[in-house]
Design an enzyme around this catalytic site. Structure first.
Site: not given
Length: 900
Positions: A137, A301, A350, A372
């Site tokens: 990213e 991920n 996360e 985010e």
């Protein structure tokens, strides 16, 4: 406005599935390399003989393309290093509507870059060792394999890793096979794989790990790692899907014992997310990989990584999170509350990305906040509040996120939440407090306005509709509008798409209040040309009845420049109840005094969140010239009279620290501020003592730590005679170096190099930066250049920024070594993050001129936003000091007279 089309890939060909096969050769004694091939199944949307995709820092072989039973070799290959693209031309055009397979061999070098596919170093029994992992990213997948590196161009991925036999391979998905490679057995492989295997570097035994195909996802979420990883494991039952899946956390053997807490947090939050969103977690496992060298704090991920910083697994779908040691590791024997909060927040944040980012992905980086902002609000507030209510996450959100957002957004050089991002240099710069904290704050305001149940229901509708696809702002608003019955687009559009935020000025009349909105800047009310936006502002008016009971009017919305609202001003009232609004409120001095006096009383209707917001507003107004700093000091005195809450005291300490930092070149003011600090915090130390108890409330522990730390800031001479508790570690390390000798300095260097925990290392780094000995400061500068890990440089500079003795030396050190810093951190976030820590202490016109002159001939395209914000900050501090020095001095002199 930039021509964004210039920076986007053509749409004549689009990917459907990638098969990526590559070897990893980690060689500490030589150059570590990787190489392989990618086969991409593509849809040909328009007839073309040219295929263009992203590639950077790779050596590419000749491409071939197969379609309709015919294979063509490239006739030309053109690389555009500036745009990070490669263009393959073939002799015959591909037919529109056809399908094809593009094959490209590639090779690359593994560097210590913290981006792309890179090396991380760790120490095993005094020996330096290495492993490899990815951080793609935002736009670095292209440095690991040729690809269509844009979030909208989702595809599935099949990964095959070839590595040394004594290592562990991890990728997004579980491994479906792993076998040792024996030279001479190439005939059993495809021609491409046989060619790759026969070219492997000699001197190693190899193995082949093949992973299951991923779900449809963007390239930046692809992940893999290779190294000597070990893991902890537990399982979790999910309420919606009714399945039990394994959770794993991976790292190196020396620190695996510190990973249990992060694993426990994942176990608690994952079922909550599935239940709240009403969307099943689609994978059969979730892994976390913890790395010694990592640029960002952490990275989600989709799937799992078998050997890296955060996670892995072995069957079916897997989820993988990666991040740095300080974000995930915690030694239970040496854990402080601050460290536990960080690990819990990062892990919860996360895990949220499994839904916000992985299942539903923004179409382009201008909507980064959809990833985010949501992960911040959900992970660090709503979910954290569920599993750790004693941490008061909603209250801490005010200081941790809302104020950080308002501080940055008060600059004319800020940007909207939804911001144009034409190219890679722009994309990397928007990973800031506006995309994270302001976005989360605006979403939190919307959540409060429509009600949390309706808000979460709307989010669920959004996630379901755009599951495994891409979305934009309007898609989110559509879901929340449907669930709440509120026209969310009308209410929120300017909050997302316009820069800045309002200050609400309140004036009182016989029938109630008149409120006016203007754009607020750190220099005051914006000039007319910058003051055109009219926001729809939920005022959330808190008022009291004849019995003193409070009610909050959530229907009051300021939709014009000025409006009037009926309210009994003879009783206590306040706008922005609970400080959930993304704006500041300016009262008359008389009303401010009344609110502060009422807020300082036991049993006040003004809750902790109200008191925090009140203080932060007056802090901002004093900097902007809309109030006198003496007013801020008066409010601190009033609020501190009976305050018992840690978070409020923390805000007070922040305010006093900010004043000392601003007036750091006025020793008389600084000393008087230190004396004032002692009068506030030393009594707290006397009451709470120095002894930490295992069974005491978190608030007591944190308040004791803050009181002792603030007393040390005020240069109190009290001593800690008990063993150093984890919560006091940083403050005492700093005090030891500041007031000690080279012996104490060398001691913290030793701790930094051989820490028991990541938090101990950061505490030692900060202490190294706080020395007031010129010789030792030069040793710190030398250490940064010659010995520090790349990911730790930011900690050093933030520590230096807190050291008045170093404040003027930092910019000169940076300028002297600028070329080396630029080369060292090329391609990652670090230089952009360093700029504020380097220049935010400067306070004179000469400083401003020298800074502008230095950067005049530099290429600042990768950090021009941060530089503009730093320069604006210097100008603001110059004006603030000139305007306020005598006012602060007079208040402090009067206080000292009254205290005698």
């Amino acid at each position: 406005m930039a021509d964004s089309a210039r920076y986007r890939l053509p749409t004549n060909v689009s990917p459907r599935h990638y098969d990526v096969a590559f070897y990893t050769d980690i060689d500490p004694k030589s150059e570590s390399r990787f190489g392989g091939f990618v086969n991409v199944e593509v849809d040909v949307n328009e007839a073309t003989s040219v295929v263009e995709l992203n590639s950077s820092q790779l050596t590419l072989g000749d491409a071939t393309i197969s379609s309709g039973g015919e294979t063509q070799q490239q006739s030309a290959q053109s690389v555009d290093t500036e745009q990070q693209r490669v263009q393959f031309t073939f002799p015959k055009a591909l037919a529109a509507g056809s399908k094809a397979i593009l094959s490209v061999p590639f090779e690359g070098i593994l560097r210590n870059s913290m981006t792309g596919y890179y090396l991380s170093t760790w120490e095993d029994a005094g020996e330096k060792k290495q492993y490899s992992l990815t951080q793609f990213e935002a736009t670095d997948a292209r440095t690991a394999f040729p690809c269509w590196d844009e979030p909208l161009l989702k595809a599935t991925f099949g990964i095959t890793m070839i590595s040394h036999r004594d290592s562990v391979n991890l990728s997004n998905m579980p491994a479906i096979s792993e076998s040792n490679y024996e030279p001479g057995t190439e005939a059993s492989q495809t021609p491409q794989m046989a060619k790759l295997l026969s070219s492997l570097p000699s001197g190693h035994e190899w193995k082949i790990t093949k992973f299951e195909n991923t779900p449809k996802m963007s390239t930046y979420i692809v992940a893999w790692a290779n190294g000597p990883f070990v893991h902890l494991e537990k399982s979790v039952s999910l309420p919606l899907s009714k399945k039990t899946i394994p959770l794993r956390i991976y790292t190196t053997k020396d620190v695996i014992h510190q990973a249990q807490f992060a694993l426990d947090v994942a176990e608690r939050v994952l079922p909550l997310y599935e239940e709240v969103f009403e969307v099943e977690f689609p994978l059969p496992k979730l892994d976390t990989l913890v790395a010694a060298d990592f640029d960002a704090g952490a990275m989600e991920n989709f799937g799992s990584l078998l050997s890296s910083f955060t996670s892995q697994a072995l069957t079916l779908f897997l989820g993988l999170i990666t991040g740095r040691t300080s974000a995930f590791l915690l030694d239970p024997k040496h854990a402080d509350i601050k460290g536990k909060k960080l690990v819990a927040m990062v892990q919860s944040h996360e895990v949220a990305h499994m839904w916000f980012g992985n299942l539903t992905t923004m179409k382009w980086w201008d909507n980064l906040y959809l990833n985010e902002g949501f992960a911040t609000l959900m992970g660090e507030v709503i979910m954290l509040g569920e599993i750790f209510p004693e941490w008061k996450a909603r209250s801490e959100f005010i200081s941790a996120h809302l104020q950080a957002a308002l501080y940055l957004d008060a600059k004319l050089s800020s940007h909207p939440i939804e911001v144009e991002c034409p190219d890679a240099s722009h994309i990397s710069q928007i990973f800031d407090s506006l995309s994270y904290s302001k976005a989360a704050s605006v979403l939190n305001m919307l959540c409060d306005y429509v009600g949390e149940d309706k808000f979460l229901k709307g989010v669920s509708l959004y996630l379901k509709k755009h599951n495994l696809s891409n979305a934009v702002t309007e898609d989110l608003f559509e879901g929340i509008s449907k669930a709440s019955g509120v026209d969310v687009v009308r209410l929120m559009d300017h909050w997302i798409k316009r820069q800045g935020f309002p200050v609400i000025t309140v004036s009182e009349g016989p029938n109630g209040i008149k409120v006016r909105q203007d754009r607020f800047t750190e220099a005051g009310i914006a000039e007319p040309k910058e003051n055109e936006t009219i926001w729809n502002v939920p005022l959330m008016i808190l008022s009291t009845d004849a019995e003193g009971k409070a009610r909050i009017d959530k229907t009051a919305v300021l939709e014009e420049r000025e409006m009037e609202f009926a309210i009994d001003t003879s009783r206590d009232f306040k706008l922005n109840a609970n400080t959930v609004g993304v704006y500041r409120v300016l009262y008359s001095p008389e009303r401010l005094a009344k609110i502060a006096a009422a807020a300082g009383k036991d049993g006040s209707v003004f809750k902790l969140e109200d008191r925090m917001g009140l203080l932060y507003d007056i802090m901002a107004f004093s900097r902007a010239g809309l109030a006198q700093p003496s007013g801020l000091l008066t409010v601190i005195s009033a609020l501190g009279a009976n305050e018992k809450e840690y978070l409020m005291w923390s805000s007070i300490a922040e305010a006093l620290g900010g004043l000392m930092t601003t007036f750091w070149e006025s020793p008389d003011i600084v000393e008087s501020l230190r004396a004032f600090t002692r009068t506030l915090f030393v009594p707290l130390v006397d009451r709470l003592g120095y002894v930490y108890k295992d069974d005491e409330p978190n608030d007591v522990t944190q308040l004791r730590t803050l009181a002792i730390s603030s007393s040390l800031m005020g240069q109190d001479q009290g001593q800690v005679t008990s063993p150093i508790p984890a919560d006091l570690q940083s403050s005492l390390f700093i005090a030891a170096v500041k007031y000690g000798s080279e012996k104490e300095y060398d001691a913290v260097v030793s701790i930094q190099e051989n820490p028991k925990t990541p938090t101990a290392r950061i505490a030692a780094i900060t202490a190294m930066a706080r020395t007031e000995d010129a010789v030792l400061l030069e040793k710190t500068f030398s250490y940064i250049m010659k010995k520090s890990r790349d990911q730790d440089v930011l900690y050093f500079f933030r520590g230096l920024q807190g050291n008045p003795f170093a404040r003027r030396k930092i910019p000169e050190f940076f300028k002297t070594n600028y070329d080396e810093f630029e080369k060292r951190f090329e391609g990652n976030f670090t230089v952009r993050l360093l700029i504020p820590s380097i220049f935010n202490g400067l306070t004179t016109q000469d400083d401003l001129a020298a800074t502008e002159a230095f950067f005049k001939d530099k290429d600042v395209s990768k950090y021009n936003m941060a530089l503009a914000q730093a320069l604006e900050g210097i100008r603001t501090r110059i004006a603030y000091i000139a305007r306020s020095r005598e006012d602060v001095k007079a208040w402090l002199v009067e206080r000292e007279k009254q205290s005698k």
